[in-house]
Design a protein around this motif. Structure first.
Motif, PDB file in Angstrom:
ATOM      1  N   THR A 294       0.836  -1.197   0.000  1.00  0.00           N
ATOM      2  CA  THR A 294       0.000   0.000   0.000  1.00  0.00           C
ATOM      3  C   THR A 294       0.874   1.251   0.000  1.00  0.00           C
ATOM      4  O   THR A 294       2.061   1.205   0.362  1.00  0.00           O
ATOM      5  N   VAL A 295       0.277   2.343  -0.377  1.00  0.00           N
ATOM      6  CA  VAL A 295       0.992   3.632  -0.330  1.00  0.00           C
ATOM      7  C   VAL A 295       1.394   3.943   1.106  1.00  0.00           C
ATOM      8  O   VAL A 295       2.489   4.460   1.363  1.00  0.00           O
ATOM      9  N   ARG A 296       0.527   3.605   2.047  1.00  0.00           N
ATOM     10  CA  ARG A 296       0.844   3.844   3.455  1.00  0.00           C
ATOM     11  C   ARG A 296       2.098   3.083   3.867  1.00  0.00           C
ATOM     12  O   ARG A 296       2.927   3.593   4.629  1.00  0.00           O
ATOM     13  N   THR A 297       2.243   1.852   3.350  1.00  0.00           N
ATOM     14  CA  THR A 297       3.430   1.050   3.669  1.00  0.00           C
ATOM     15  C   THR A 297       4.687   1.711   3.110  1.00  0.00           C
ATOM     16  O   THR A 297       5.722   1.778   3.775  1.00  0.00           O
ATOM     17  N   VAL A 298       4.600   2.192   1.889  1.00  0.00           N
ATOM     18  CA  VAL A 298       5.758   2.878   1.285  1.00  0.00           C
ATOM     19  C   VAL A 298       6.169   4.066   2.145  1.00  0.00           C
ATOM     20  O   VAL A 298       7.351   4.270   2.435  1.00  0.00           O
ATOM     21  N   ARG A 299       5.195   4.851   2.583  1.00  0.00           N
ATOM     22  CA  ARG A 299       5.510   6.022   3.409  1.00  0.00           C
ATOM     23  C   ARG A 299       6.120   5.608   4.743  1.00  0.00           C
ATOM     24  O   ARG A 299       7.018   6.287   5.265  1.00  0.00           O
ATOM     25  N   HIS A 300       5.655   4.484   5.271  1.00  0.00           N
ATOM     26  CA  HIS A 300       6.233   3.990   6.531  1.00  0.00           C
ATOM     27  C   HIS A 300       7.696   3.604   6.316  1.00  0.00           C
ATOM     28  O   HIS A 300       8.562   3.922   7.150  1.00  0.00           O
ATOM     29  N   TYR A 301       7.984   2.945   5.202  1.00  0.00           N
ATOM     30  CA  TYR A 301       9.375   2.564   4.928  1.00  0.00           C
ATOM     31  C   TYR A 301      10.253   3.799   4.740  1.00  0.00           C
ATOM     32  O   TYR A 301      11.435   3.784   5.100  1.00  0.00           O
ATOM     33  N   HIS A 302       9.685   4.844   4.186  1.00  0.00           N
ATOM     34  CA  HIS A 302      10.430   6.101   4.101  1.00  0.00           C
ATOM     35  C   HIS A 302      10.777   6.607   5.504  1.00  0.00           C
ATOM     36  O   HIS A 302      11.919   7.005   5.772  1.00  0.00           O
ATOM     37  N   ARG A 303       9.790   6.588   6.403  1.00  0.00           N
ATOM     38  CA  ARG A 303       9.993   7.138   7.754  1.00  0.00           C
ATOM     39  C   ARG A 303      11.065   6.398   8.519  1.00  0.00           C
ATOM     40  O   ARG A 303      11.830   6.988   9.277  1.00  0.00           O
ATOM     41  N   ILE A 304      11.114   5.058   8.366  1.00  0.00           N
ATOM     42  CA  ILE A 304      12.079   4.279   9.156  1.00  0.00           C
ATOM     43  C   ILE A 304      13.405   4.079   8.422  1.00  0.00           C
ATOM     44  O   ILE A 304      14.307   3.399   8.929  1.00  0.00           O
TER      45      ILE A 304
ATOM     46  N   LEU B 157      14.082   2.534   5.478  1.00  0.00           N
ATOM     47  CA  LEU B 157      14.302   1.337   4.661  1.00  0.00           C
ATOM     48  C   LEU B 157      14.313   1.655   3.174  1.00  0.00           C
ATOM     49  O   LEU B 157      14.999   1.004   2.388  1.00  0.00           O
ATOM     50  N   LEU B 158      13.541   2.634   2.790  1.00  0.00           N
ATOM     51  CA  LEU B 158      13.436   3.010   1.390  1.00  0.00           C
ATOM     52  C   LEU B 158      13.704   4.506   1.268  1.00  0.00           C
ATOM     53  O   LEU B 158      13.022   5.312   1.911  1.00  0.00           O
ATOM     54  N   ALA B 159      14.712   4.832   0.469  1.00  0.00           N
ATOM     55  CA  ALA B 159      15.076   6.242   0.324  1.00  0.00           C
ATOM     56  C   ALA B 159      13.917   7.024  -0.304  1.00  0.00           C
ATOM     57  O   ALA B 159      13.244   6.539  -1.214  1.00  0.00           O
ATOM     58  N   GLU B 160      13.694   8.189   0.233  1.00  0.00           N
ATOM     59  CA  GLU B 160      12.622   9.036  -0.282  1.00  0.00           C
ATOM     60  C   GLU B 160      13.198   9.916  -1.392  1.00  0.00           C
ATOM     61  O   GLU B 160      14.121  10.708  -1.158  1.00  0.00           O
ATOM     62  N   PRO B 161      12.696   9.791  -2.630  1.00  0.00           N
ATOM     63  CA  PRO B 161      13.263  10.559  -3.754  1.00  0.00           C
ATOM     64  C   PRO B 161      12.863  12.033  -3.684  1.00  0.00           C
ATOM     65  O   PRO B 161      11.924  12.404  -2.978  1.00  0.00           O
ATOM     66  N   GLU B 162      13.612  12.820  -4.423  1.00  0.00           N
ATOM     67  CA  GLU B 162      13.244  14.230  -4.514  1.00  0.00           C
ATOM     68  C   GLU B 162      11.968  14.367  -5.329  1.00  0.00           C
ATOM     69  O   GLU B 162      11.629  13.514  -6.142  1.00  0.00           O
ATOM     70  N   ARG B 163      11.257  15.431  -5.098  1.00  0.00           N
ATOM     71  CA  ARG B 163      10.002  15.657  -5.820  1.00  0.00           C
ATOM     72  C   ARG B 163      10.279  16.337  -7.167  1.00  0.00           C
ATOM     73  O   ARG B 163      11.245  17.096  -7.319  1.00  0.00           O
ATOM     74  N   ASP B 164       9.408  16.099  -8.140  1.00  0.00           N
ATOM     75  CA  ASP B 164       9.560  16.733  -9.445  1.00  0.00           C
ATOM     76  C   ASP B 164       9.019  18.164  -9.391  1.00  0.00           C
ATOM     77  O   ASP B 164       8.608  18.649  -8.331  1.00  0.00           O
ATOM     78  N   ARG B 165       8.959  18.800 -10.529  1.00  0.00           N
ATOM     79  CA  ARG B 165       8.520  20.195 -10.551  1.00  0.00           C
ATOM     80  C   ARG B 165       7.075  20.371 -10.098  1.00  0.00           C
ATOM     81  O   ARG B 165       6.695  21.432  -9.630  1.00  0.00           O
ATOM     82  N   SER B 166       6.291  19.301 -10.235  1.00  0.00           N
ATOM     83  CA  SER B 166       4.883  19.375  -9.830  1.00  0.00           C
ATOM     84  C   SER B 166       4.700  19.049  -8.345  1.00  0.00           C
ATOM     85  O   SER B 166       3.578  19.099  -7.829  1.00  0.00           O
ATOM     86  N   GLY B 167       5.791  18.719  -7.668  1.00  0.00           N
ATOM     87  CA  GLY B 167       5.723  18.413  -6.250  1.00  0.00           C
ATOM     88  C   GLY B 167       5.476  16.956  -5.945  1.00  0.00           C
ATOM     89  O   GLY B 167       5.245  16.592  -4.777  1.00  0.00           O
ATOM     90  N   TYR B 168       5.523  16.065  -6.950  1.00  0.00           N
ATOM     91  CA  TYR B 168       5.293  14.636  -6.743  1.00  0.00           C
ATOM     92  C   TYR B 168       6.615  13.894  -6.652  1.00  0.00           C
ATOM     93  O   TYR B 168       7.604  14.251  -7.306  1.00  0.00           O
TER      94      TYR B 168
END
Length: 263
Positions: free
Chosen positions: A14-24, A26-37
């Motif tokens: 789930t998207v929630r799981t991805v965000r959790h992995y970012h917080r802890i 485990l998964l590097a959080e990429p930079e956002r594009d020009r649209s903020g995504y």
């Protein structure tokens, strides 16, 4: 490049799981594009799938990072350790399942098997559930105090039932006590029976007499539970004290003259 929802879909999370992995971490959080995504590449998909496979296999998230970067030998040792931990968890859960199944019977909650069997014996004598509940609660308080002696205590109670008809008579009287009023004439009959059993117990040395130990409030706790169980219990204790018997779980004094006259 993938959005976070597309990444989650590819990896089966789930998207929630991805965000959790970012917080802890485990998964590097990429930079956002020009649209903020956030925009994810193929490497993120591969890593997320590896994380999901390890997590689904029961690997604690705290150890996933370690396994992701481990060499073959280190990975094998870590997996072996995790397998041992999982085996221990399985044994614990199997034991819990057995206990939960036992708890369905009611009396098994906080009581050793020998006590449960003793309560079942009382039921077989016709003792009602209202009194069984009082007896059960007393055993629940008593059992942790004498864990090594509980079997011998129950064995003695069974011996008394086997050899002394007055014990069976006592329990049958007690069975109906919750239904009595405080002025029921049977309270005197009950007091006579309890006193007779006490006299014999003191004479045989089964019951020791002594001052209450202020440093050990357990006897006072049992006495209080007894006194507050029913109005009949309070009257019974009052009658016994008038006759010289003080205390219930622990006798503090007895009518010496009455015991001396008993053959």
């Amino acid at each position: 490049m993938l959005t976070i929802s597309q990444l989650a879909s590819y990896a089966g999370v789930t998207v929630r799981t991805v965000r959790h992995y970012h917080r802890i971490g485990l998964l590097a959080e990429p930079e956002r594009d020009r649209s903020g995504y956030r925009s994810y590449d193929a490497a993120a998909v591969v890593r997320l799938i590896r994380i999901r496979v390890l997590a689904d296999a029961g690997v604690p998230l705290a150890r996933v990072q370690e396994l992701l970067v481990a060499g073959p030998d280190e990975f094998a040792r870590a997996v072996e350790a995790i397998d041992k931990a999982l085996s221990a968890d399985i044994r614990r859960l199997q034991s819990n399942r057995k206990r939960i199944a036992q708890l369905a019977a009611g009396d098994h909650l906080a009581l050793p098997q020998v006590v449960v069997e003793y309560l079942d014996r009382l039921r077989g004598l016709g003792v009602g559930e209202a009194y069984i509940e009082l007896e059960r609660d007393a055993w629940i308080m008593l059992a942790p105090q004498i864990p090594l002696d509980i079997e011998s205590v129950v064995a003695e109670k069974n011996r008394q039932l086997d050899e002394d008809p007055d014990m069976t008579r006592l329990y049958r009287l007690l069975s109906s006590v919750p239904e009595w009023s405080a002025d029921d004439p049977r309270v005197v009959e009950l007091a006579d029976l309890v006193e007779d059993l006490r006299i014999r117990a003191v004479q045989s040395g089964e019951v020791e007499i002594g001052d209450a130990d202020a440093s050990d409030p357990f006897a006072a706790l049992l006495d209080s539970a007894m006194a507050h169980s029913t109005p009949v219990a309070r009257r019974l204790l009052a009658i016994l004290e008038e006759r010289g018997w003080r205390g219930w779980a622990q006798l503090e004094r007895v009518p010496e003259g009455r015991i001396a006259r008993d053959p």
